[in-house]
Enzyme design. Structure first.
Site, PDB file in Angstrom:
ATOM      1  N   THR A 192      -5.056  13.339   5.659  1.00  0.00           N
ATOM      2  CA  THR A 192      -3.345  14.147   5.683  1.00  0.00           C
ATOM      3  C   THR A 192      -3.876  14.835   7.002  1.00  0.00           C
ATOM      4  O   THR A 192      -3.141  15.225   7.860  1.00  0.00           O
ATOM      5  CB  THR A 192      -2.414  14.064   4.570  1.00  0.00           C
ATOM      6  OG1 THR A 192      -3.334  12.155   3.737  1.00  0.00           O
ATOM      7  CG2 THR A 192      -1.107  13.570   5.006  1.00  0.00           C
TER       8      THR A 192
ATOM      9  N   SER B 164      -7.266   6.086   3.633  1.00  0.00           N
ATOM     10  CA  SER B 164      -6.959   4.844   2.359  1.00  0.00           C
ATOM     11  C   SER B 164      -7.986   3.691   3.263  1.00  0.00           C
ATOM     12  O   SER B 164      -8.863   3.145   2.123  1.00  0.00           O
ATOM     13  CB  SER B 164      -5.753   4.955   1.919  1.00  0.00           C
ATOM     14  OG  SER B 164      -5.536   5.809   0.990  1.00  0.00           O
TER      15      SER B 164
ATOM     16  N   LYS C  75       5.281   3.785   7.961  1.00  0.00           N
ATOM     17  CA  LYS C  75       3.492   3.922   8.592  1.00  0.00           C
ATOM     18  C   LYS C  75       2.905   2.843   8.474  1.00  0.00           C
ATOM     19  O   LYS C  75       1.865   2.881   9.482  1.00  0.00           O
ATOM     20  CB  LYS C  75       3.606   4.892   7.715  1.00  0.00           C
ATOM     21  CG  LYS C  75       2.892   6.400   7.853  1.00  0.00           C
ATOM     22  CD  LYS C  75       2.619   7.335   5.958  1.00  0.00           C
ATOM     23  CE  LYS C  75       3.499   7.792   6.102  1.00  0.00           C
ATOM     24  NZ  LYS C  75       3.178   8.308   4.717  1.00  0.00           N
TER      25      LYS C  75
ATOM     26  N   ASN D 253      -2.131  19.729  -0.414  1.00  0.00           N
ATOM     27  CA  ASN D 253      -2.976  19.244  -0.020  1.00  0.00           C
ATOM     28  C   ASN D 253      -2.941  18.817   2.059  1.00  0.00           C
ATOM     29  O   ASN D 253      -3.654  18.883   2.665  1.00  0.00           O
ATOM     30  CB  ASN D 253      -3.438  17.373  -0.136  1.00  0.00           C
ATOM     31  CG  ASN D 253      -5.040  16.614   0.304  1.00  0.00           C
ATOM     32  OD1 ASN D 253      -3.578  15.697   1.169  1.00  0.00           O
ATOM     33  ND2 ASN D 253      -5.513  16.928  -0.158  1.00  0.00           N
TER      34      ASN D 253
ATOM     35  N   LYS E  38       0.649  -1.342  -0.169  1.00  0.00           N
ATOM     36  CA  LYS E  38       0.021  -0.318  -0.075  1.00  0.00           C
ATOM     37  C   LYS E  38       0.787   1.089   0.049  1.00  0.00           C
ATOM     38  O   LYS E  38       1.906   1.434   0.902  1.00  0.00           O
ATOM     39  CB  LYS E  38      -0.915  -0.267   1.045  1.00  0.00           C
ATOM     40  CG  LYS E  38      -1.957   1.416   1.450  1.00  0.00           C
ATOM     41  CD  LYS E  38      -3.304   1.254   0.558  1.00  0.00           C
ATOM     42  CE  LYS E  38      -4.376   2.443   0.171  1.00  0.00           C
ATOM     43  NZ  LYS E  38      -3.700   2.562  -0.488  1.00  0.00           N
TER      44      LYS E  38
ATOM     45  N   LYS F  44       5.632   1.767  -2.948  1.00  0.00           N
ATOM     46  CA  LYS F  44       5.198   3.541  -3.368  1.00  0.00           C
ATOM     47  C   LYS F  44       5.795   3.608  -5.265  1.00  0.00           C
ATOM     48  O   LYS F  44       6.447   2.731  -5.258  1.00  0.00           O
ATOM     49  CB  LYS F  44       6.149   4.302  -3.133  1.00  0.00           C
ATOM     50  CG  LYS F  44       5.749   6.292  -3.180  1.00  0.00           C
ATOM     51  CD  LYS F  44       5.416   6.348  -1.994  1.00  0.00           C
ATOM     52  CE  LYS F  44       5.115   7.670  -1.645  1.00  0.00           C
ATOM     53  NZ  LYS F  44       4.724   8.070  -0.270  1.00  0.00           N
TER      54      LYS F  44
HETATM   55  N1  GLU Z   1       0.997   9.115  -0.119  1.00  0.00           N
HETATM   56  C1  GLU Z   1       0.114   9.098   1.083  1.00  0.00           C
HETATM   57  C2  GLU Z   1       1.027   8.968   2.680  1.00  0.00           C
HETATM   58  O1  GLU Z   1       2.058   9.547   1.910  1.00  0.00           O
HETATM   59  C3  GLU Z   1      -0.294   8.445   0.785  1.00  0.00           C
HETATM   60  C4  GLU Z   1      -1.038   6.787   0.758  1.00  0.00           C
HETATM   61  C5  GLU Z   1      -2.038   6.637   0.269  1.00  0.00           C
HETATM   62  O2  GLU Z   1      -3.074   6.443   0.983  1.00  0.00           O
HETATM   63  O3  GLU Z   1      -1.646   5.052   0.434  1.00  0.00           O
HETATM   64  O4  GLU Z   1       1.200   8.589   2.863  1.00  0.00           O
END
Ligand code: GLU
Length: 416
Positions: A190, A349, A94, A221, A70, A106
């Site tokens: 976020t 998410s 995370k 954002n 994810k 990612k």
């Molecule tokens: N891009 C966001 C992060 O760095 C969210 C990633 C997601 O929702 O999968 O945490």
């Protein structure tokens, strides 16, 4: 942006330190210092002038011991494969820390999305989704937005994937528009999570957030919505920046204006306050709290001496270089690390994904309440660990806690 490979080195250093402090074996570090899989793709796009451009992209799948991969997809002109690996590693940490049933991944495409027309952007988003389709899926790898991507881009990607699958496949991308299997909280999740993390820290360090001044670096954002929620929680926004400059206002910047700028309703210099050319100005203003909410490596050894805030809350991923963080702690400045502070996006998410898998819908209030509870518990867990280890930074406590869950899962599964 960090020099080539520098950001990955920073993340690896933090990981190694976490492995050592947590008392895990070296072999564990060897395993998690490498991504499980890297997919590199080339995406040809027919540009508006009739010529073709071929964009380079990646999907890094770092570790799936805790569940499906994810993490977001970044569209940025300077992003490298090494950056993408570093960002995927941060997602593993995370997701583990937040207690989610996810591994870390990612994606990235080297492109300046601001230079593309809507039609070109759509073609690129669909091309990227097609290119990575064989290796993603609603229980395999679930992308989402990151810097330079948004809900519209997720809508194009989920549509492209659904066409390939021959069925609607909502749970394969998260942070979709509310009208298309998304949840209204995701747009601000976020920034909201950053505000909750700031409030929880302010309760521990001071008497709370009421009346405290906050400088926000970045008005995308994360930055814009963090400003909005921090103001709602009683703080005063005194500085904010975009890529072309900053606005400073000791009397307080109305967060509504920052939000309207982010939503492209007003130009940046219409935000009330004095405009300065240096986009890094918020890093150096007099404020209780600094929220770096743009990109990595903005607080470095060479400029950390100018940072005046007493508390840094990382809205961006990797904004504080390790040497700078060390100096901040020596001065008594607390840094709430990215893997804790900006987890609101991926936690939301997760909630959206759960809704999609069940074809179920939670309303906005219910969703926000769940998100807030997870953020508060997440913070409490890290803070309790940090309090026990006086020599540690809060990042050390967060990473050691995250690694513990990953290590235990690897042990149980017989991976180590
Ligand atoms: N891009 C966001 C992060 O760095 C969210 C990633 C997601 O929702 O999968 O945490």
């Amino acid at each position: 942006m960090a020099a080539a490979g520098e950001f990955l080195n920073y993340v690896l250093r933090s990981l190694k330190r976490g492995v050592e402090l947590g008392g895990f074996p070296d072999d564990f570090y060897k395993i998690i210092a490498k991504p499980q899989r890297i997919l590199a793709v080339s995406i040809p796009v027919k540009m508006d002038n009739g010529s073709y451009e071929v964009f380079e992209g990646y999907r890094v799948q770092h570790c799936d011991v805790l569940g499906p991969f994810k993490g977001g997809v970044r569209f940025h002109p300077e992003v490298t494969l090494a950056d993408d690996v570093a960002l995927a590693m941060l997602m593993t940490l995370k997701n583990s820390l937040a207690g989610l049933p996810y591994g870390g991944a990612k994606g990235a495409v080297r492109v300046d999305p601001k230079k593309l027309s809507q039609r070109e952007l759509e073609a690129l988003a669909r091309g990227y989704a097609r290119a990575i389709a064989p290796l993603i899926g609603d229980v395999v790898d679930i992308p989402a937005p990151d810097v330079g991507t948004n809900a519209q881009i997720m809508a194009w990607m989920v549509d492209e994937y659904s066409k390939i699958a021959g069925r609607n496949a909502p749970a394969v991308f998260t942070s979709k528009p509310p009208e298309l299997w998304g949840n209204p909280v995701r747009e601000y999740s976020t920034g909201y999570g950053v505000a909750v993390a700031t409030r929880e820290t302010a309760k521990k360090l001071w008497d709370g957030l009421e009346g405290k001044t906050v400088a926000v670096h970045g008005a995308g954002n994360t930055g814009a919505w963090a400003a909005y929620w921090l103001e709602k929680m009683g703080a005063k926004i005194v500085a904010v920046s975009s890529t072309n400059g900053a606005v400073i206002n000791e009397k307080g910047i109305p967060a509504e204006a920052v939000l309207r700028y982010y939503q492209r309703e007003i130009p940046f210099d219409a935000i009330p306050g004095s405009f300065v050319k240096d986009p890094d100005a918020p890093l150096y203003v007099e404020a209780d709290v600094l929220v770096p909410a743009a990109v990595e490596n903005v607080i470095r050894g060479d400029n950390v001496g100018r940072v005046r805030a007493r508390l840094v809350v990382e809205g961006a991923n990797g904004p504080t270089a390790p040497d700078a963080e060390k100096m901040l702690y020596e001065r008594g400045v607390v840094v709430v690390p990215d893997v804790l502070a900006n987890a609101g996006g991926v936690v939301m998410s997760y909630l959206e994904w759960v809704e999609n898998l069940q074809w179920y819908i939670w309303d906005e209030e219910e969703t926000r309440r769940r998100l807030e509870t997870i953020m508060i518990n997440n913070f409490a867990k890290v803070y309790a660990r940090w309090e026990k280890e006086k020599e540690w930074t809060m990042r050390d406590a967060a990473i050691a806690t995250a690694l513990e869950r990953i290590y235990k899962a690897m042990k149980l599964r017989g991976w180590i």
